[in-house]
Design an enzyme around this catalytic site. Structure first.
Site, mmCIF file in Angstrom:
data_model
loop_
_atom_site.group_PDB
_atom_site.id
_atom_site.type_symbol
_atom_site.label_atom_id
_atom_site.label_comp_id
_atom_site.label_asym_id
_atom_site.label_seq_id
_atom_site.Cartn_x
_atom_site.Cartn_y
_atom_site.Cartn_z
ATOM 1 N N TYR A 95 29.665 35.547 58.367
ATOM 2 C CA TYR A 95 30.772 36.448 58.706
ATOM 3 C C TYR A 95 31.209 36.371 60.169
ATOM 4 O O TYR A 95 32.415 36.386 60.454
ATOM 5 C CB TYR A 95 30.429 37.879 58.286
ATOM 6 C CG TYR A 95 30.640 38.083 56.803
ATOM 7 C CD1 TYR A 95 31.888 38.410 56.299
ATOM 8 C CD2 TYR A 95 29.594 37.906 55.897
ATOM 9 C CE1 TYR A 95 32.093 38.567 54.940
ATOM 10 C CE2 TYR A 95 29.784 38.054 54.534
ATOM 11 C CZ TYR A 95 31.041 38.382 54.065
ATOM 12 O OH TYR A 95 31.248 38.522 52.704
ATOM 13 N N GLU A 137 27.290 42.828 49.066
ATOM 14 C CA GLU A 137 26.648 41.583 48.637
ATOM 15 C C GLU A 137 25.122 41.676 48.703
ATOM 16 O O GLU A 137 24.430 41.064 47.885
ATOM 17 C CB GLU A 137 27.176 40.421 49.485
ATOM 18 C CG GLU A 137 28.617 40.075 49.138
ATOM 19 C CD GLU A 137 29.331 39.263 50.203
ATOM 20 O OE1 GLU A 137 28.641 38.653 51.057
ATOM 21 O OE2 GLU A 137 30.578 39.233 50.190
#
Length: 430
Positions: A95, A137
């Site tokens: 990310y 997630e």
């Protein structure tokens, strides 16, 4: 928590992102892959070439700007994307890399209009949005790993059977190389396979729907040879031409939220075009395995897996509708017919765009041409039913529009994309 000033700045950029979003995401992917070629294996290059990945990301960024002060609105979309991320083994450390290149692309495309104030606000907002994905997630990774028969990331599977279903679709039956039991999965879910192709620098990942009910000793995926598109499908052609019994593939645990909802007491319509038939086969076979007259330990497993005692949906009328070019490319024709015949309350309808002379002789289709409004209006008997649609984007868009014209409520229409999610209503057909 974001400051009010940050929220106002981010929301003010929404109109610009609506106009420049795809340009920004194209720049983003170009720079990302240039700096981190190791991430190429996560993405489908065909979707990149068609612009679908860029459009999907642009839609996500625009939605984030619009609802930055109501992120809960985005949770359904976040979960859909998170399923794909978990299946591809996207990790938290990815990310910050994405954030760096996304901000860089915004700056590069907007130039002086992307002031330090705007970039700083987006950096702060991205951090919050990324954390939402990471948290969702994390739960999915834990569920996939801790379930009975589960595992983390990729696991080796052996091809134990290869079956030609039509001129362009072949099924691969996959068994864990370590001979362990398979986890349960919901009808409509998919797995990711990873393999090495000679001449390719990186391993390649592709997601394929499971095309049979759970409770078997193998996973079945049914792959269309993508030879007429540009670029041609690297993985699909390699699977058809070079993967045979005894070969190994790496596989992730089943994922996806396009699944049959067994708790709704309503008739079911399974509508597919082309290779979109694959998740519908899983749904149909699950219904067949779970009906009262098939009471067995397998049926008990299915009911337990679906987390409902009544499984109302599984005992309601089922209509299976499939559109194909002709009988040569129509996969699972006989399997569908046999399954439908053994169900208590089911019917099927096949429409061929260009039937062959043999199709006319065999009389194995019900309608000729496209699955248009006229044909749907003659097929759909219960407008309060639940409709599941999968196939080419143009097919799905036309089907959704026609169902709504027939008076089917939007919340009763469910569809699945192959590849990145797009806004179906806004998709421009060629």
């Amino acid at each position: 928590m974001l400051s009010q000033k940050t929220i106002e700045i981010v929301k003010s950029t929404a109109p610009v992102l609506a106009e420049k979003g795809v340009e920004i995401t194209k720049c983003f992917y170009k720079n990302l892959f240039s700096s981190h070629p190791e991430l190429l294996n996560i993405f489908n290059h065909a979707n990149q070439a068609k612009g679908r990945q860029q459009t999907a990301l642009a839609n996500t960024v625009y939605a984030a700007a619009t609802y930055i002060d109501q992120l809960e609105v985005l949770i359904p979309a976040v979960k859909q994307i998170a399923h794909k991320h978990r299946s591809l083994a996207v990790k938290p450390e990815h990310y910050p890399i994405v954030g760096e290149h996304l901000l860089g692309a915004i700056k590069e495309v907007l130039g002086d209009a992307a002031t330090d104030e705007i970039i700083n606000a987006w950096a702060e907002a991205y951090g919050v949005i990324a954390q939402v994905f990471i948290d969702v997630e994390k739960e999915m990774y834990e569920e996939a790993t801790n379930q009975t028969g589960g595992w983390k990331d990729f696991k080796k599977f052996k091809v134990v059977k290869k079956v030609e279903e039509s001129a362009i679709i072949t099924s691969f039956y996959l068994e864990p190389s370590d001979k362990t039991a398979l986890p349960a999965f919901l009808p409509g879910q998919y797995i990711t396979i990873r393999l090495s192709i000679p001449g390719e620098t990186n391993l390649l990942n592709r997601q394929y729907s499971l095309s049979d009910a759970a409770g078997q000793s193998t996973f079945r995926i049914s792959v269309k040879r993508e030879s007429e598109c540009t670029p041609k499908g690297k993985v699909s052609n390699y699977l058809h031409d070079h993967i045979n019994m005894g070969d190994e593939l790496e596989v992730t645990a089943p994922a996806g939220d396009f699944v049959l909802d067994a708790e709704k007491a309503a008739p079911v319509y399974l509508i597919s075009g082309g290779v979109g038939i694959t998740p519908m086969m899983s749904m149909l076979k699950t219904v067949a395995a779970s009906q009262p007259k098939t009471h067995s330990s397998f049926a008990q497993k299915i009911m337990s897996m679906l987390k409902t005692k009544e499984t109302a949906q599984l005992n309601n009328p089922v209509t299976f509708v499939h559109a194909a070019k002709n009988g040569e490319v129509h996969a699972f024709h006989d399997e569908v017919c046999e399954t439908i015949e053994n169900l208590q309350n089911a019917r099927r309808y096949f429409v061929y765009e260009q039937p062959t002379s043999e199709d006319y002789v065999k009389k194995q289709f019900n309608g000729e041409g496209y699955l248009d409004f006229e044909k749907l209006s003659s097929i759909v008997k219960e407008k309060e039913a639940q409709f599941y649609i999968c196939g080419p984007v143009e097919f799905m868009k036309a089907t959704v529009i026609n169902l709504e014209k027939l008076g089917v409520a939007e919340e009763n229409i469910h569809y699945e994309f192959f590849g990145p999610a797009l806004n179906l209503k806004e998709y421009e057909m060629a």
